[in-house]
Design a protein around this motif. Structure first.
Motif, PDB file in Angstrom:
ATOM      1  N   HIS A   9       6.831  -3.647  37.252  1.00  0.00           N
ATOM      2  CA  HIS A   9       5.462  -3.111  37.365  1.00  0.00           C
ATOM      3  C   HIS A   9       4.557  -3.576  36.245  1.00  0.00           C
ATOM      4  O   HIS A   9       4.986  -3.695  35.093  1.00  0.00           O
ATOM      5  CB  HIS A   9       5.507  -1.575  37.367  1.00  0.00           C
ATOM      6  CG  HIS A   9       6.241  -1.040  38.547  1.00  0.00           C
ATOM      7  ND1 HIS A   9       5.628  -0.800  39.748  1.00  0.00           N
ATOM      8  CD2 HIS A   9       7.556  -0.760  38.729  1.00  0.00           C
ATOM      9  CE1 HIS A   9       6.535  -0.376  40.622  1.00  0.00           C
ATOM     10  NE2 HIS A   9       7.704  -0.342  40.034  1.00  0.00           N
ATOM     11  N   ASP A  14       1.697   1.331  37.537  1.00  0.00           N
ATOM     12  CA  ASP A  14       2.046   2.212  36.420  1.00  0.00           C
ATOM     13  C   ASP A  14       2.887   1.537  35.342  1.00  0.00           C
ATOM     14  O   ASP A  14       3.598   2.204  34.601  1.00  0.00           O
ATOM     15  CB  ASP A  14       2.734   3.492  36.927  1.00  0.00           C
ATOM     16  CG  ASP A  14       4.015   3.208  37.709  1.00  0.00           C
ATOM     17  OD1 ASP A  14       4.283   2.029  38.012  1.00  0.00           O
ATOM     18  OD2 ASP A  14       4.741   4.172  38.012  1.00  0.00           O
ATOM     19  N   HIS A  39       3.130  -0.675  42.674  1.00  0.00           N
ATOM     20  CA  HIS A  39       3.049   0.351  43.706  1.00  0.00           C
ATOM     21  C   HIS A  39       1.768   0.157  44.537  1.00  0.00           C
ATOM     22  O   HIS A  39       0.653   0.179  43.986  1.00  0.00           O
ATOM     23  CB  HIS A  39       2.963   1.752  43.085  1.00  0.00           C
ATOM     24  CG  HIS A  39       4.174   2.150  42.287  1.00  0.00           C
ATOM     25  ND1 HIS A  39       5.357   2.526  42.868  1.00  0.00           N
ATOM     26  CD2 HIS A  39       4.375   2.241  40.949  1.00  0.00           C
ATOM     27  CE1 HIS A  39       6.232   2.839  41.921  1.00  0.00           C
ATOM     28  NE2 HIS A  39       5.665   2.679  40.738  1.00  0.00           N
ATOM     29  N   SER A 135       3.272   8.685  36.599  1.00  0.00           N
ATOM     30  CA  SER A 135       3.606   8.082  35.295  1.00  0.00           C
ATOM     31  C   SER A 135       2.467   8.259  34.296  1.00  0.00           C
ATOM     32  O   SER A 135       2.698   8.429  33.101  1.00  0.00           O
ATOM     33  CB  SER A 135       3.870   6.584  35.452  1.00  0.00           C
ATOM     34  OG  SER A 135       4.897   6.378  36.373  1.00  0.00           O
ATOM     35  N   HIS A 250       9.064  -0.817  33.698  1.00  0.00           N
ATOM     36  CA  HIS A 250       7.685  -0.322  33.576  1.00  0.00           C
ATOM     37  C   HIS A 250       7.091  -0.633  32.214  1.00  0.00           C
ATOM     38  O   HIS A 250       5.875  -0.830  32.120  1.00  0.00           O
ATOM     39  CB  HIS A 250       7.611   1.181  33.829  1.00  0.00           C
ATOM     40  CG  HIS A 250       7.705   1.568  35.275  1.00  0.00           C
ATOM     41  ND1 HIS A 250       8.853   1.457  36.000  1.00  0.00           N
ATOM     42  CD2 HIS A 250       6.766   2.056  36.124  1.00  0.00           C
ATOM     43  CE1 HIS A 250       8.633   1.863  37.251  1.00  0.00           C
ATOM     44  NE2 HIS A 250       7.367   2.233  37.349  1.00  0.00           N
TER      45      HIS A 250
END
Ligand code: AMP
Ligand code: MN
Ligand code: MN
Ligand code: MN
Length: 278
Positions: A9, A14, A39, A135, A250
């Motif tokens: 990501h 996020d 996402h 998040s 992330h």
């Protein structure tokens, strides 16, 4: 064995790193094949691809779509999608649509237990106004010392059944798989070890996914321990699915598995990247 990571990501959803920085980190960690899977959004793909080309690594377009299936939230990754596909973009826009209202409701629900200003707080962590997620709330709640780290926030505030959790209807499994196929991609069940499914629910889910033409499952995922890898290797064999390999990175300091550091697949499984055009 080729170093492959097909799930991570950027700040377009996020993640903590901008798409180009994420790709540079992946390359520094030895990644040779990389997919960016933000996402419900494709906005990072062009920069990420450009950077990957400059660094000489193979880049695969990706997305992680939020799905509601029998009351559970499931994530379906699309790989090898055409980012210019109109139906996919329109579908993702419809999935994103409810996020802002959901975030406001999450904030109200946190206010009811005395945590005020969460929506405005979360917005300060948002990289893309179209994509506010749990998040972002988690990072603000850590900043305000309601919990010691992001995973602790989820445990106490943001997981299903906790005070900041709000039920939400995403798209259907058939829609997600259909948009991915329509855009020329393959559909992958993301981190199956994270869903709280009974054995019979899991069988019904994978049968439904297979019946829709779903192609693959993440066997290696950032959230999977060795037992989960064995479990989903078994599921891949049982349902005739190809296998994916994923960090679900992330950001530094937040994710257990770094981008480009996902473990190799069990050797007998069919790697999903071999189904993707070069
Ligand atoms: P949302 O799409 O807004 O529901 O946010 C889902 C995101 O929250 C996931 O993609 C993860 O990045 C993060 N998340 C969900 N559960 C956890 C958890 N237990 N620990 C850390 N992050 C989580
Ligand atoms: Mn996420
Ligand atoms: Mn996910
Ligand atoms: Mn993910």
């Amino acid at each position: 064995m080729t170093n492959v990571d097909l799930h991570c990501h950027s700040t377009v959803s996020d993640g903590l790193l901008a798409p180009r920085d994420l790709v540079r980190r992946a390359a520094a960690n030895g990644a040779e094949v990389l997919a960016l899977t933000d996402h419900d959004h494709l906005g990072g793909l062009a920069d990420a691809r450009d950077e990957a080309q400059a660094l000489g690594i193979r880049f695969i377009n990706g997305v992680e779509i939020s799905v509601s299936w029998e009351g559970l939230t499931i994530h379906i990754v699309g790989l090898g999608i055409d980012a210019a596909d109109i139906a996919l973009s329109a579908g993702l826009a419809s999935v994103r649509d409810g996020r802002d209202l959901r975030a406001q409701r999450m904030s109200e629900s946190l206010a009811a237990i005395g945590i005020r200003g969460a929506y405005e707080g979360a917005l300060r962590y948002v990289g893309n106004p179209a994509l506010i997620s749990r998040s972002h709330f988690a990072r603000w709640l850590v900043e305000k010392r309601y919990a010691r780290d992001v995973s602790n926030v989820f445990e106490h505030y943001l997981a299903r059944g906790k005070p900041g959790y709000v039920e939400h209807a995403w798209c259907s499994l058939a829609q997600a798989v259909g948009w991915i196929h329509g855009a020329g991609g393959v559909a992958v069940v993301a981190h199956p070890g994270r869903y709280r499914m009974s054995g019979s629910e899991r069988d019904r889910f994978f049968s439904a996914f297979r019946a829709l033409g779903g192609e693959a499952v993440e066997v290696v995922a950032g959230a999977h321990d060795a037992a989960a890898v064995r479990d989903y290797a078994h599921i891949a064999r049982k349902y005739g699915l190809a296998a994916s390999r994923a960090s679900d990175f992330h950001g530094p300091g937040e994710s257990v598995v770094d981008v480009g550091r996902a473990a190799p697949l069990p050797p007998d499984l069919e790697p999903v990247w071999e189904r993707l055009a070069a």
